[in-house]
Design a protein around this motif. Sequence first.
Motif, mmCIF file in Angstrom:
data_model
loop_
_atom_site.group_PDB
_atom_site.id
_atom_site.type_symbol
_atom_site.label_atom_id
_atom_site.label_comp_id
_atom_site.label_asym_id
_atom_site.label_seq_id
_atom_site.Cartn_x
_atom_site.Cartn_y
_atom_site.Cartn_z
ATOM 1 N N THR B 269 -0.350 13.593 -3.423
ATOM 2 C CA THR B 269 -0.992 14.775 -4.498
ATOM 3 C C THR B 269 -2.664 13.346 -4.785
ATOM 4 O O THR B 269 -3.470 15.093 -4.098
ATOM 5 N N VAL B 270 -2.869 12.487 -4.670
ATOM 6 C CA VAL B 270 -3.752 11.464 -4.592
ATOM 7 C C VAL B 270 -4.184 11.433 -3.510
ATOM 8 O O VAL B 270 -5.927 12.283 -3.900
ATOM 9 N N SER B 271 -4.012 11.594 -1.967
ATOM 10 C CA SER B 271 -4.451 11.557 -0.982
ATOM 11 C C SER B 271 -4.908 12.858 -0.770
ATOM 12 O O SER B 271 -6.155 12.798 -0.749
ATOM 13 N N LYS B 272 -4.608 14.097 -1.240
ATOM 14 C CA LYS B 272 -4.904 15.379 -1.219
ATOM 15 C C LYS B 272 -6.263 15.725 -1.792
ATOM 16 O O LYS B 272 -7.058 15.910 -1.182
ATOM 17 N N LEU B 273 -6.597 14.994 -3.140
ATOM 18 C CA LEU B 273 -7.288 15.482 -4.068
ATOM 19 C C LEU B 273 -8.449 14.278 -3.331
ATOM 20 O O LEU B 273 -9.485 14.557 -4.142
ATOM 21 N N ALA B 274 -8.446 13.015 -3.091
ATOM 22 C CA ALA B 274 -9.462 12.732 -3.114
ATOM 23 C C ALA B 274 -9.827 12.513 -1.734
ATOM 24 O O ALA B 274 -10.963 12.927 -1.406
ATOM 25 N N VAL B 275 -9.421 13.390 -0.749
ATOM 26 C CA VAL B 275 -9.660 13.937 0.768
ATOM 27 C C VAL B 275 -10.499 15.207 0.283
ATOM 28 O O VAL B 275 -11.497 15.718 0.637
ATOM 29 N N GLN B 276 -10.155 15.136 -0.930
ATOM 30 C CA GLN B 276 -11.226 16.728 -1.408
ATOM 31 C C GLN B 276 -12.428 16.712 -1.889
ATOM 32 O O GLN B 276 -13.729 16.888 -2.111
ATOM 33 N N HIS B 277 -12.769 15.116 -2.975
ATOM 34 C CA HIS B 277 -13.841 15.079 -3.833
ATOM 35 C C HIS B 277 -14.136 13.854 -2.944
ATOM 36 O O HIS B 277 -15.639 14.056 -3.410
ATOM 37 N N PHE B 278 -14.054 13.474 -1.945
ATOM 38 C CA PHE B 278 -14.812 12.311 -1.302
ATOM 39 C C PHE B 278 -15.075 12.316 0.524
ATOM 40 O O PHE B 278 -15.461 11.843 0.646
ATOM 41 N N GLY B 279 -13.744 13.281 0.801
ATOM 42 C CA GLY B 279 -14.509 13.434 1.937
ATOM 43 C C GLY B 279 -13.309 12.446 3.066
ATOM 44 O O GLY B 279 -13.702 12.579 4.964
ATOM 45 N N PHE B 280 -12.768 11.304 2.366
ATOM 46 C CA PHE B 280 -11.922 10.702 3.299
ATOM 47 C C PHE B 280 -10.803 11.077 2.294
ATOM 48 O O PHE B 280 -11.048 10.851 1.115
ATOM 49 N N ASP B 281 -9.884 9.586 2.510
ATOM 50 C CA ASP B 281 -8.734 9.208 1.652
ATOM 51 C C ASP B 281 -8.719 8.117 1.565
ATOM 52 O O ASP B 281 -8.470 7.312 1.540
ATOM 53 N N ALA B 282 -9.123 8.040 -0.191
ATOM 54 C CA ALA B 282 -9.722 7.138 -0.671
ATOM 55 C C ALA B 282 -8.644 6.414 -2.221
ATOM 56 O O ALA B 282 -8.430 5.382 -2.943
ATOM 57 N N SER B 283 -7.030 7.736 -1.608
ATOM 58 C CA SER B 283 -5.795 6.845 -2.318
ATOM 59 C C SER B 283 -5.517 5.621 -2.466
ATOM 60 O O SER B 283 -5.527 4.665 -0.740
ATOM 61 N N ALA B 284 -4.866 4.932 -2.905
ATOM 62 C CA ALA B 284 -4.716 3.628 -3.062
ATOM 63 C C ALA B 284 -3.153 3.431 -2.493
ATOM 64 O O ALA B 284 -2.358 4.669 -2.127
ATOM 65 N N LYS B 285 -3.201 2.467 -1.418
ATOM 66 C CA LYS B 285 -2.012 2.691 -0.302
ATOM 67 C C LYS B 285 -1.080 1.414 -1.221
ATOM 68 O O LYS B 285 -1.102 0.787 -2.351
ATOM 69 N N ASN B 286 0.150 1.654 -0.740
ATOM 70 C CA ASN B 286 1.531 0.486 -0.707
ATOM 71 C C ASN B 286 2.129 1.163 -2.601
ATOM 72 O O ASN B 286 1.241 1.816 -3.565
#
Lengths: 243, 286, 237
Positions: B269-286
């Motif tokens: 979910t976080v990756s999807k929202l990040a790509v939608q808003h930032f244009g890149f995957d800014a989700s936290a890893k691990n």
Amino acid sequence: MLRFDEPWTLFLEILGGVPNTVSLALASLVLGFVLAVGLALMRLSPWKPVAWLAYAYVYFFRSTPLLVQIFLIYYGTGQFEGLRESWAWPFFREAYWCAMLALTLNTTAYTSEIIRGGLQAVPWGQVEAAKACGMNAILRLRRVIFPQAIRQALPGYGNEIVLMVKSTSLASTITLLEITLIARKDASSTYTLDALVIAAAIYLFINLLATRGVAWLEYRLSPELREARILKALPDPGLSHVH
Amino acid sequence: MKKTITTLAAIAALAVAGLAAEAAAEWKKGSPVRIATEGAYAPWNYTDSSGKLVGFELDLAVDLCKRMAVTCEVVQQAWEGIIPALQAGKYDAIMAGMSITEKRMKVITFSRSYAATPAVFVVKSDGPFAGLKAAVDAVTMDKIDGAEKDAIATVKKAFAGKTIGVQIATTHENFLNEFVAGDVTVKTYDTQENLDLDLQAGRVDAALAAMSYWKPLLEKDGGKGLKMVGPGFTGGPFGNGVGAGIRQEDQALADMFSKAINAAIADGTVSKLAVQHFGFDASAKN
Amino acid sequence: MPEWLSLLAWGDTGWGDEMVRGALVTLQVAVVAFALGVVIGAGGAAVKLSRVPGLPLLGDVYTTLIRGIPDLITIYIIFFGGGQLAMSVARLFGHTGYIEIDALTTGVSALSVISGAYSTEVIRGAVMAVPKGQIEAAKACGMSRWTLFRRILVPQVARYALPGLGNVWQLTLKDTSLISVVGLTEIMRQAFVASGSTKQPFTFFVSAAVLYLALTSLSNKVFNGAEIWANRGVRRA
């Protein structure tokens, strides 16, 4: 909120800004004083356009905030590509020189008014007497007019010195790392007032030294008033209510 | 002078005494949770033309609150007062693009991170640094060995004797002070706008800020003659990503947030929202 | 139309209306802060001239601090500490909610405190300039304290204080520019926003300077008028 766990390190850190603050104030005061003498003479010039030009200069710098003047000189000059490619850019590129220029131009305006007041306070009779003694214009300025004008202007100039020390804090807004910026950095990252209170204390101390210095100079320069002042400071002989 | 400090200290002590009065609440399913955001930090959180709060964190908050089974209310709060007002109990959590840093941890606590936006250098695209490249594109500063040292050395060498601008009191400033100051002059600015002006004027040779700030800016007005260069930095001095800020006495609420964030990261979910808003995957890893 | 002029156009395309709106905010803040400052100044002068032991010292501490510390630092201290102070004071009275001090209140209170210190000195000087003989004469005529204050002291203090207060006004007006650091959208802040968005800082700071020049020149006229009015009936040599 204040925290007292590391006041000493914080104090030393802020003290690191003192050289920038003091050198900025000193340099602009000295340069500004020299320019102000010229400007005051221009304002008293019998040649109207010269007097008017000096008046316009004083009017502009006294009627606009110093912050505008600093931003105009710092951020404003960055707008012009021609200037950025010219020989003058190494000067305007540096926040320190921009701040010094702004402070100098500003204090020149205020100081010239103080000096003008001093010059005008010299009794005309003395100038006539000097002429009668055969002094030429330069000698009259040097021996009769300036010594008295400066003495007259000194209290006002003391205020100007304090104002300039205070004004250097505005250099913090154009990235110059002086007392205020160092303190502000700490305040905005820790949400505490310590750094600002320490900075305030340092400014108070500098200003205290400056006012003491001016008072000493005033004392040295007016030997003929000294006796009268001592009398004034003596206990009231019971006559002071008589006007 | 001593008098001044004593008086101010007395005033401040009074203030501290007042602030400590808030008692910890109990956090369970159905509790109302008030979340504060700034509403002026696109695309994390901002106000649209109709005055509605929108952005990555607003969408994420809806999702997290569903997972925590609490009723959420989002309030707007100016950045300067956002931590003091949390402590004073105006709301219970901050979701405002706030990096989890040691300094802030002294005052409040955080949930685990939900996003991590790399810090990137920006230079003039017609200048001498436009071609700057490092061996790797992403540098994680949690453990600094080989690759990280190389990347920092590349940056240091490129900007030796030059000036890098950065906004005051940010993680980016901490990074520059820790790793490149000495070889490089670091200049601090009140606002990012002023830094942008000086970057355009050439008073600084490069500027360091979050990629999430640069990306939308560079896409406007033909990039305004600016360009991102070098690797993106995360971790270590940049804090452990962006998380929800919470009062220290409400550790239970922080744990609830962390659990919900874990789940939202795990199912994408976080990756999807990040790509939608930032244009890149800014989700936290691990 | 030259580029700089279109930048300053009225409406959505230019920044002219925004700048003028900023000037109105500047004027509002300056007027309120100056008025409050005069009130503080009257109180401060009374404190400094009072015969209650300790009070004059308190007044001295106030004016010395404000006049010795950069205005910017005073503003930051009120900005970073004001909200917490207000909350803790409110708590003493049993109010537990959150109190937020917005940029306008911060700005106005900081400037009032600063201009109040200068007004204190001006008003104190003006009170001391009223000849003691007049007060004695008024007492001899049997005036009550209130009548003496209203008929003898206030009219003359106002007259003596006006030029000095004019200076304090100018200072307050110019000091409003410092409030931009706490985020109040007055002339300076507006000039900044516009420069950031257009990358034309020179144009906007010159416009800001012109707006300040206009405000100071206009208010100079007002103060000169007031001085003439206050000095009506005073015989000139």
